[in-house]
Write a protein that holds these residues in place. Structure first.
Motif, PDB file in Angstrom:
ATOM      1  N   ARG A 311      35.072  31.717  45.070  1.00 48.76           N
ATOM      2  CA  ARG A 311      35.412  33.140  45.226  1.00 48.76           C
ATOM      3  C   ARG A 311      36.934  33.257  45.338  1.00 48.76           C
ATOM      4  O   ARG A 311      37.545  32.526  46.121  1.00 48.76           O
ATOM      5  CB  ARG A 311      34.789  33.716  46.501  1.00 48.76           C
ATOM      6  N   ILE A 312      37.529  34.155  44.579  1.00 48.29           N
ATOM      7  CA  ILE A 312      38.971  34.383  44.658  1.00 48.29           C
ATOM      8  C   ILE A 312      39.218  35.860  44.955  1.00 48.29           C
ATOM      9  O   ILE A 312      38.708  36.739  44.246  1.00 48.29           O
ATOM     10  CB  ILE A 312      39.696  33.988  43.356  1.00 48.29           C
ATOM     11  N   TYR A 313      40.005  36.114  46.006  1.00 47.32           N
ATOM     12  CA  TYR A 313      40.376  37.476  46.389  1.00 47.32           C
ATOM     13  C   TYR A 313      41.871  37.656  46.132  1.00 47.32           C
ATOM     14  O   TYR A 313      42.698  36.966  46.734  1.00 47.32           O
ATOM     15  CB  TYR A 313      40.039  37.727  47.859  1.00 47.32           C
ATOM     16  N   VAL A 314      42.204  38.558  45.216  1.00 49.32           N
ATOM     17  CA  VAL A 314      43.585  38.771  44.783  1.00 49.32           C
ATOM     18  C   VAL A 314      43.999  40.197  45.110  1.00 49.32           C
ATOM     19  O   VAL A 314      43.262  41.158  44.828  1.00 49.32           O
ATOM     20  CB  VAL A 314      43.738  38.526  43.264  1.00 49.32           C
ATOM     21  N   HIS A 315      45.196  40.360  45.693  1.00 47.26           N
ATOM     22  CA  HIS A 315      45.678  41.701  46.016  1.00 47.26           C
ATOM     23  C   HIS A 315      45.751  42.552  44.758  1.00 47.26           C
ATOM     24  O   HIS A 315      46.140  42.076  43.686  1.00 47.26           O
ATOM     25  CB  HIS A 315      47.041  41.614  46.693  1.00 47.26           C
ATOM     26  N   ASP A 316      45.354  43.816  44.909  1.00 47.04           N
ATOM     27  CA  ASP A 316      45.275  44.704  43.752  1.00 47.04           C
ATOM     28  C   ASP A 316      46.596  44.814  42.992  1.00 47.04           C
ATOM     29  O   ASP A 316      46.603  45.032  41.773  1.00 47.04           O
ATOM     30  CB  ASP A 316      44.834  46.102  44.202  1.00 47.04           C
ATOM     31  N   SER A 317      47.712  44.660  43.692  1.00 48.14           N
ATOM     32  CA  SER A 317      49.013  44.815  43.041  1.00 48.14           C
ATOM     33  C   SER A 317      49.308  43.727  42.024  1.00 48.14           C
ATOM     34  O   SER A 317      50.135  43.918  41.125  1.00 48.14           O
ATOM     35  CB  SER A 317      50.127  44.843  44.096  1.00 48.14           C
ATOM     36  N   ILE A 318      48.654  42.579  42.140  1.00 48.36           N
ATOM     37  CA  ILE A 318      48.898  41.477  41.201  1.00 48.36           C
ATOM     38  C   ILE A 318      47.607  40.987  40.546  1.00 48.36           C
ATOM     39  O   ILE A 318      47.621  39.994  39.828  1.00 48.36           O
ATOM     40  CB  ILE A 318      49.593  40.285  41.901  1.00 48.36           C
ATOM     41  N   ARG A 319      46.520  41.702  40.779  1.00 56.05           N
ATOM     42  CA  ARG A 319      45.225  41.216  40.309  1.00 56.05           C
ATOM     43  C   ARG A 319      45.198  41.046  38.793  1.00 56.05           C
ATOM     44  O   ARG A 319      44.775  40.000  38.282  1.00 56.05           O
ATOM     45  CB  ARG A 319      44.111  42.162  40.751  1.00 56.05           C
ATOM     46  N   ASP A 320      45.631  42.057  38.028  1.00 55.04           N
ATOM     47  CA  ASP A 320      45.569  41.970  36.568  1.00 55.04           C
ATOM     48  C   ASP A 320      46.462  40.837  36.051  1.00 55.04           C
ATOM     49  O   ASP A 320      46.083  40.096  35.129  1.00 55.04           O
ATOM     50  CB  ASP A 320      45.986  43.300  35.939  1.00 55.04           C
ATOM     51  N   HIS A 321      47.650  40.710  36.648  1.00 55.15           N
ATOM     52  CA  HIS A 321      48.565  39.646  36.241  1.00 55.15           C
ATOM     53  C   HIS A 321      47.949  38.280  36.526  1.00 55.15           C
ATOM     54  O   HIS A 321      47.967  37.388  35.657  1.00 55.15           O
ATOM     55  CB  HIS A 321      49.892  39.816  36.996  1.00 55.15           C
ATOM     56  N   PHE A 322      47.400  38.122  37.736  1.00 58.99           N
ATOM     57  CA  PHE A 322      46.778  36.846  38.084  1.00 58.99           C
ATOM     58  C   PHE A 322      45.611  36.538  37.152  1.00 58.99           C
ATOM     59  O   PHE A 322      45.471  35.416  36.653  1.00 58.99           O
ATOM     60  CB  PHE A 322      46.297  36.877  39.539  1.00 58.99           C
ATOM     61  N   LEU A 323      44.747  37.521  36.935  1.00 63.43           N
ATOM     62  CA  LEU A 323      43.551  37.287  36.122  1.00 63.43           C
ATOM     63  C   LEU A 323      43.923  36.882  34.700  1.00 63.43           C
ATOM     64  O   LEU A 323      43.307  35.966  34.121  1.00 63.43           O
ATOM     65  CB  LEU A 323      42.681  38.542  36.116  1.00 63.43           C
ATOM     66  N   ALA A 324      44.922  37.527  34.124  1.00 62.98           N
ATOM     67  CA  ALA A 324      45.347  37.167  32.774  1.00 62.98           C
ATOM     68  C   ALA A 324      45.885  35.740  32.726  1.00 62.98           C
ATOM     69  O   ALA A 324      45.569  34.969  31.805  1.00 62.98           O
ATOM     70  CB  ALA A 324      46.413  38.151  32.289  1.00 62.98           C
ATOM     71  N   GLU A 325      46.691  35.370  33.725  1.00 60.86           N
ATOM     72  CA  GLU A 325      47.261  34.023  33.762  1.00 60.86           C
ATOM     73  C   GLU A 325      46.176  32.982  34.034  1.00 60.86           C
ATOM     74  O   GLU A 325      46.150  31.905  33.407  1.00 60.86           O
ATOM     75  CB  GLU A 325      48.342  33.952  34.841  1.00 60.86           C
ATOM     76  N   PHE A 326      45.269  33.284  34.929  1.00 58.81           N
ATOM     77  CA  PHE A 326      44.170  32.370  35.266  1.00 58.81           C
ATOM     78  C   PHE A 326      43.271  32.163  34.043  1.00 58.81           C
ATOM     79  O   PHE A 326      42.893  31.026  33.717  1.00 58.81           O
ATOM     80  CB  PHE A 326      43.388  32.964  36.435  1.00 58.81           C
ATOM     81  N   ALA A 327      42.937  33.240  33.343  1.00 60.08           N
ATOM     82  CA  ALA A 327      42.081  33.127  32.156  1.00 60.08           C
ATOM     83  C   ALA A 327      42.775  32.330  31.061  1.00 60.08           C
ATOM     84  O   ALA A 327      42.149  31.505  30.377  1.00 60.08           O
ATOM     85  CB  ALA A 327      41.699  34.512  31.661  1.00 60.08           C
ATOM     86  N   ARG A 328      44.069  32.569  30.888  1.00 56.82           N
ATOM     87  CA  ARG A 328      44.814  31.838  29.852  1.00 56.82           C
ATOM     88  C   ARG A 328      44.787  30.340  30.134  1.00 56.82           C
ATOM     89  O   ARG A 328      44.539  29.527  29.222  1.00 56.82           O
ATOM     90  CB  ARG A 328      46.252  32.333  29.801  1.00 56.82           C
TER      91      ARG A 328
END
Length: 535
Positions: A311-328
């Motif tokens: 389970r990963i909990y990411v602050h909303d302010s960086i969630r999209d950035h993190f998710l894109a980098e994590f998926a890449r």
């Protein structure tokens, strides 16, 4: 998504270790199997390599009677082993440390062939085994040494705290980390002066037998560590009934049943069980580093690690950035079945795990979750491969939301404030491991202390605590009882005894001394003792 994952090791014959991957079993495999307890008429099972489905070894299965006979031999050997000076026991562990590192190529091959993990993940087991042998090879004498304690009456009461081995320790080991978890449980039990009867999982028995072979070469007496192979339904009762202490690693339901059975004998036990481990990414975290760390935390050993992140909990302010980098970074992982360092992620280990992982992902899809990447088995690489998978929008009614997957599947959630993230991370029956990511390590440590988990890593997924053998490792809540590693990992295998010698003044009034006068004098003395240093 599948086409974006790089595959290595395809269209090549599988590498082998003396033929262990192929059939029939090699002489080397047979030599290792010969170290397991067996007897006339013992049944056998044939095991297969996850990479290929080809036979690895034919394993003798111990009966209840053979298992009890192994305990009887261990019990006869234990007094002599306990009488061996602890410094000599340490020297054996230090020789084992050297042998593990010197012979690591064969150990790496065995772990890969039996478990299906990538070679770098297999090296984690080599390094962990060496670290454990080194730690207890250097510190056991100090940790086991008798301790003086302040007596009831200074100078007149001499108190000593001593440690004695429990006797014969029964250890039930899982298939996912066959070397590391064998070392973490068996070696401190031996260092404390116990003998051991171990039941490794059949799937990865050769890896445990390999370490046992090296221990023989290091000088361990023959009956001090015996390995029985078999199903728990056949030999489990013997292990529970014959052990003076039981150490188990496995699922929470099995652990609870085992604890219930052990309770009737009033013997000690330690259990490392399941986990649904969270990772919290704070708004100030370095997104690239957190995403890279998440790849390792989630997909090492194909997620088949008790402390891996699900389970990963990411602050909303960086969630999209993190998710894109994590998926890449996840899509860039190389999947493969070769006995070298080219693949980043290997295979699942058993068909049961493949079914469980597939079912969790399918159920999440059915409940509306989004598959960001992965989500499919990969039989084109090998029979038990499954893509590293990232899920979002996972509802609470999906099985993957709260149940342990134990595979390469992670769910990503957003949060608005830290208290919310901590609450969500703790909202589980499990409490094994957790991870916090932030540039402000002081703040991250404060948050880490609020998480209900036995180990918490800051700016790491699990390796910092896993590799620090000097600190204990274990779970809270349904993730287990007791700890391995550190002083606790050794002392749990001992019985504590206190011996006090009283000289001169008795601790009761002498004949003719009125009790009131005695208690008044003692009260005054207690007030004085309160002010003495070192009390």
């Amino acid at each position: 998504m599948t086409s974006s994952l790089t595959v290595v090791g395809q269209n090549h014959e599988p590498a082998t270790i003396g033929g262990i991957v192929g059939a029939p079993p090699s002489a080397r495999a047979e030599a290792l199997v010969a170290r397991a307890v067996t007897g006339p008429g013992a049944e056998s099972v044939t095991m297969a390599a996850p990479f290929t489905g080809l036979r690895t070894a034919v394993l003798p299965q111990a009966s209840d009677a053979l298992t009890r006979a192994a305990f009887a031999r261990a019990r006869r050997a234990q007094p002599s082993w306990a009488a061996t000076d602890v410094t000599q026991r340490q020297r054996i562990l230090l020789r084992l440390h050297k042998l593990v590192l010197d012979r690591q190529r064969e150990g790496l091959d065995l772990v890969q062939i039996e478990s299906g993990k990538a070679r770098l993940d297999a090296f984690d087991e080599i390094s962990a085994t060496a670290l454990v042998a080194d730690y207890y090879g250097r510190h056991s004498a100090r940790l086991l040494a008798p301790r003086r304690a302040p007596g009831a009456l200074p100078l007149l009461t001499r108190a000593t705290h001593t440690r004695h081995p429990r006797g014969v320790v029964g250890i039930i080991s899982p298939w996912n980390y066959p070397l590391a978890l064998t070392a973490m449980d068996v070696l401190p039990a031996l260092a404390a002066g116990n003998t051991v009867v171990q039941k490794p999982d059949n799937q990865t028995a050769l890896s445990a037998l390999w370490l046992r072979e090296l221990a023989d070469e290091a000088g361990l007496p023959t009956d001090a560590w015996q390995i029985v192979l078999g199903r728990g339904s056949v030999i489990g009762d013997a292990i529970v009934e014959e052990s003076d202490y039981v150490c188990f690693t496995g699922s929470t339901p099995t652990g609870k049943r085992l604890a219930s059975a052990i309770a009737g004998r009033l013997t000690g036990y330690s259990l490392e069980l399941g986990g649904k481990n969270p990772m919290i990414v704070l708004p100030d975290a370095d997104v690239a580093k957190a995403a890279a760390g998440a790849v390792t935390a989630c997909f090492s050993s194909a997620g088949q690690l008790c402390v891996s992140v699900e389970r990963i909990y990411v602050h909303d302010s960086i969630r999209d950035h993190f998710l894109a980098e994590f998926a890449r970074r996840t899509r860039a992982l190389r999947l493969g079945a070769s006995l070298d360092y080219h693949a980043d992620m290997g295979s699942l280990t058993t068909e049961e795990q493949l079914r469980a992982v597939s079912a969790h992902v399918a159920d999440a899809r059915d409940h509306g979750a989004t598959v960001v990447t992965g989500g499919e088995p990969r039989p084109d690489i090998g029979p038990l491969f499954f893509e590293p998978t990232i899920l979002t929008n996972v509802p609470e009614r999906a099985a993957v939301f709260a149940e342990e997957t134990f595979g390469p599947v992670v769910s990503v959630y957003g949060y608005t404030d830290v208290d919310e993230a901590v609450g969500k991370a703790n909202e589980t029956v499990f409490g094994l491991n957790a991870s916090v990511w932030s540039r402000d390590t002081r703040r991250a440590r404060e948050i880490a202390a609020r998480l209900k988990a036995g180990t918490v890593n800051v700016n790491e997924g699990y390796a910092a605590t896993f590799g620090t053998v000097g600190v204990p490792m274990g779970g809270m809540k349904d993730s287990g009882v007791g700890r391995r590693n550190g002083a606790e990992g050794l002392l749990k295998y001992t019985e504590s005894q206190s011996i006090a010698v009283q000289r001169g003044l008795r601790l009761r009034p002498a004949r003719g001394v009125p009790p009131a006068l005695w208690t008044a004098a003692l009260t005054a003395g207690l007030r004085v003792l309160r002010r003495l240093p070192g009390r």
